[in-house]
Motif scaffolding. Structure first.
Motif, PDB file in Angstrom:
ATOM      1  N   SER A  13       0.827  -1.193   0.000  1.00 11.79           N
ATOM      2  CA  SER A  13       0.000   0.000   0.000  1.00 11.79           C
ATOM      3  C   SER A  13       0.868   1.251   0.000  1.00 11.79           C
ATOM      4  CB  SER A  13      -0.903   0.009   1.237  1.00 11.79           C
ATOM      5  OG  SER A  13      -1.534   1.262   1.354  1.00 11.79           O
ATOM      6  N   SER A  14       0.578   2.175  -0.890  1.00 19.27           N
ATOM      7  CA  SER A  14       1.324   3.432  -0.940  1.00 19.27           C
ATOM      8  C   SER A  14       0.884   4.388   0.167  1.00 19.27           C
ATOM      9  CB  SER A  14       1.148   4.103  -2.301  1.00 19.27           C
ATOM     10  OG  SER A  14      -0.214   4.404  -2.516  1.00 19.27           O
ATOM     11  N   TYR A  15      -0.245   4.101   0.825  1.00 16.94           N
ATOM     12  CA  TYR A  15      -0.751   4.956   1.898  1.00 16.94           C
ATOM     13  C   TYR A  15      -0.363   4.458   3.279  1.00 16.94           C
ATOM     14  CZ  TYR A  15      -3.546   7.194  -1.661  1.00 16.94           C
ATOM     15  OH  TYR A  15      -3.953   7.875  -2.767  1.00 16.94           O
ATOM     16  N   SER A  16       0.363   3.392   3.358  1.00 16.54           N
ATOM     17  CA  SER A  16       0.680   2.761   4.630  1.00 16.54           C
ATOM     18  C   SER A  16       2.083   3.115   5.076  1.00 16.54           C
ATOM     19  CB  SER A  16       0.522   1.242   4.484  1.00 16.54           C
ATOM     20  OG  SER A  16       0.735   0.609   5.706  1.00 16.54           O
ATOM     21  N   THR A  17       2.334   4.387   5.323  1.00 17.13           N
ATOM     22  CA  THR A  17       3.684   4.815   5.658  1.00 17.13           C
ATOM     23  C   THR A  17       3.912   4.972   7.152  1.00 17.13           C
ATOM     24  OG1 THR A  17       3.078   7.138   5.371  1.00 17.13           O
ATOM     25  CG2 THR A  17       4.020   5.996   3.465  1.00 17.13           C
ATOM     26  N   GLY A  18       2.896   5.228   7.936  1.00 22.43           N
ATOM     27  CA  GLY A  18       3.072   5.366   9.380  1.00 22.43           C
ATOM     28  C   GLY A  18       4.009   6.501   9.742  1.00 22.43           C
ATOM     29  N   GLY A  19       4.352   6.591  11.015  1.00 19.69           N
ATOM     30  CA  GLY A  19       5.208   7.656  11.500  1.00 19.69           C
ATOM     31  C   GLY A  19       6.652   7.538  11.057  1.00 19.69           C
ATOM     32  N   GLN A  20       7.164   6.338  10.924  1.00 17.91           N
ATOM     33  CA  GLN A  20       8.558   6.137  10.554  1.00 17.91           C
ATOM     34  C   GLN A  20       8.737   5.710   9.098  1.00 17.91           C
ATOM     35  OE1 GLN A  20      11.024   6.881  12.698  1.00 17.91           O
ATOM     36  NE2 GLN A  20       9.384   7.537  14.069  1.00 17.91           N
ATOM     37  N   VAL A  25       1.520  -2.536   4.820  1.00 21.53           N
ATOM     38  CA  VAL A  25       0.787  -3.765   4.589  1.00 21.53           C
ATOM     39  C   VAL A  25       0.797  -4.048   3.097  1.00 21.53           C
ATOM     40  CG1 VAL A  25      -0.704  -3.521   6.608  1.00 21.53           C
ATOM     41  CG2 VAL A  25      -1.450  -2.597   4.424  1.00 21.53           C
ATOM     42  N   GLU A  26       0.598  -5.324   2.768  1.00 20.89           N
ATOM     43  CA  GLU A  26       0.502  -5.740   1.381  1.00 20.89           C
ATOM     44  C   GLU A  26      -0.818  -6.475   1.199  1.00 20.89           C
ATOM     45  OE1 GLU A  26       5.228  -6.404   0.482  1.00 20.89           O
ATOM     46  OE2 GLU A  26       4.036  -8.137   1.075  1.00 20.89           O
ATOM     47  N   VAL A  27      -1.434  -6.314   0.040  1.00 20.94           N
ATOM     48  CA  VAL A  27      -2.752  -6.882  -0.235  1.00 20.94           C
ATOM     49  C   VAL A  27      -2.711  -7.658  -1.539  1.00 20.94           C
ATOM     50  CG1 VAL A  27      -5.180  -6.313  -0.647  1.00 20.94           C
ATOM     51  CG2 VAL A  27      -3.853  -4.940   0.945  1.00 20.94           C
ATOM     52  N   ALA A  28      -3.401  -8.814  -1.558  1.00 21.13           N
ATOM     53  CA  ALA A  28      -3.558  -9.611  -2.777  1.00 21.13           C
ATOM     54  C   ALA A  28      -5.009 -10.026  -2.914  1.00 21.13           C
ATOM     55  CB  ALA A  28      -2.667 -10.851  -2.730  1.00 21.13           C
ATOM     56  N   HIS A  29      -5.452 -10.218  -4.137  1.00 17.14           N
ATOM     57  CA  HIS A  29      -6.806 -10.721  -4.404  1.00 17.14           C
ATOM     58  C   HIS A  29      -6.852 -12.211  -4.100  1.00 17.14           C
ATOM     59  CE1 HIS A  29      -8.442  -7.266  -6.797  1.00 17.14           C
ATOM     60  NE2 HIS A  29      -7.160  -6.970  -6.761  1.00 17.14           N
ATOM     61  N   THR A  30      -8.004 -12.688  -3.635  1.00 23.76           N
ATOM     62  CA  THR A  30      -8.200 -14.118  -3.392  1.00 23.76           C
ATOM     63  C   THR A  30      -9.193 -14.679  -4.409  1.00 23.76           C
ATOM     64  OG1 THR A  30      -9.937 -13.663  -1.778  1.00 23.76           O
ATOM     65  CG2 THR A  30      -7.688 -13.969  -0.920  1.00 23.76           C
ATOM     66  N   ALA A  31      -9.222 -15.998  -4.488  1.00 23.31           N
ATOM     67  CA  ALA A  31     -10.043 -16.680  -5.495  1.00 23.31           C
ATOM     68  C   ALA A  31     -11.522 -16.355  -5.388  1.00 23.31           C
ATOM     69  CB  ALA A  31      -9.828 -18.188  -5.401  1.00 23.31           C
ATOM     70  N   ASP A  32     -12.006 -16.042  -4.178  1.00 27.95           N
ATOM     71  CA  ASP A  32     -13.432 -15.750  -4.008  1.00 27.95           C
ATOM     72  C   ASP A  32     -13.761 -14.272  -4.181  1.00 27.95           C
ATOM     73  OD1 ASP A  32     -12.399 -14.673  -1.669  1.00 27.95           O
ATOM     74  OD2 ASP A  32     -13.792 -15.708  -0.338  1.00 27.95           O
ATOM     75  N   GLY A  33     -12.789 -13.457  -4.587  1.00 35.31           N
ATOM     76  CA  GLY A  33     -13.018 -12.028  -4.763  1.00 35.31           C
ATOM     77  C   GLY A  33     -12.696 -11.211  -3.542  1.00 35.31           C
ATOM     78  N   SER A  40       4.288  -6.300   5.526  1.00 36.94           N
ATOM     79  CA  SER A  40       5.412  -6.338   4.587  1.00 36.94           C
ATOM     80  C   SER A  40       6.755  -6.543   5.287  1.00 36.94           C
ATOM     81  CB  SER A  40       5.455  -5.060   3.748  1.00 36.94           C
ATOM     82  OG  SER A  40       5.710  -3.941   4.564  1.00 36.94           O
ATOM     83  N   LYS A  41       6.836  -6.243   6.584  1.00 38.65           N
ATOM     84  CA  LYS A  41       8.090  -6.448   7.320  1.00 38.65           C
ATOM     85  C   LYS A  41       8.191  -7.859   7.868  1.00 38.65           C
ATOM     86  CE  LYS A  41       7.038  -3.329   9.988  1.00 38.65           C
ATOM     87  NZ  LYS A  41       6.574  -2.398  10.907  1.00 38.65           N
TER      88      LYS A  41
END
Length: 69
Positions: A13-20, A25-33, A40-41
């Motif tokens: 996520s490009s919006y998941s930068t936090g304070g430091q 986080v990373e997101v993937a699509h699943t078979a059921d939608g 990510s760490k």
């Protein structure tokens, strides 16, 4: 195919930068939608799965400002 099988690569996520700048986080699509989400760490730390309806409700909440401070 299992509903928890990912059908795309995980994308950070490009919006998941936090304070430091390292809280991502990373997101993937699943078979059921739905979506699978991971830290990510700590990619081997497990996944959280969200059904399509739950993910849609989350996105609607974000767009509606439900999580802003």
């Amino acid at each position: 195919m299992n509903s928890r099988d990912t059908t795309t690569h995980f994308i950070k996520s490009s919006y998941s930068t936090g304070g430091q700048g390292g809280e991502c986080v990373e997101v993937a699509h699943t078979a059921d939608g739905g979506r699978a989400v991971r830290d990510s760490k700590n990619r081997d730390g497990g996944l959280q799965f969200y059904a399509p309806e739950g993910w849609a409700a989350f996105v609607d909440g974000v767009k509606g400002g439900a999580f802003t401070r």
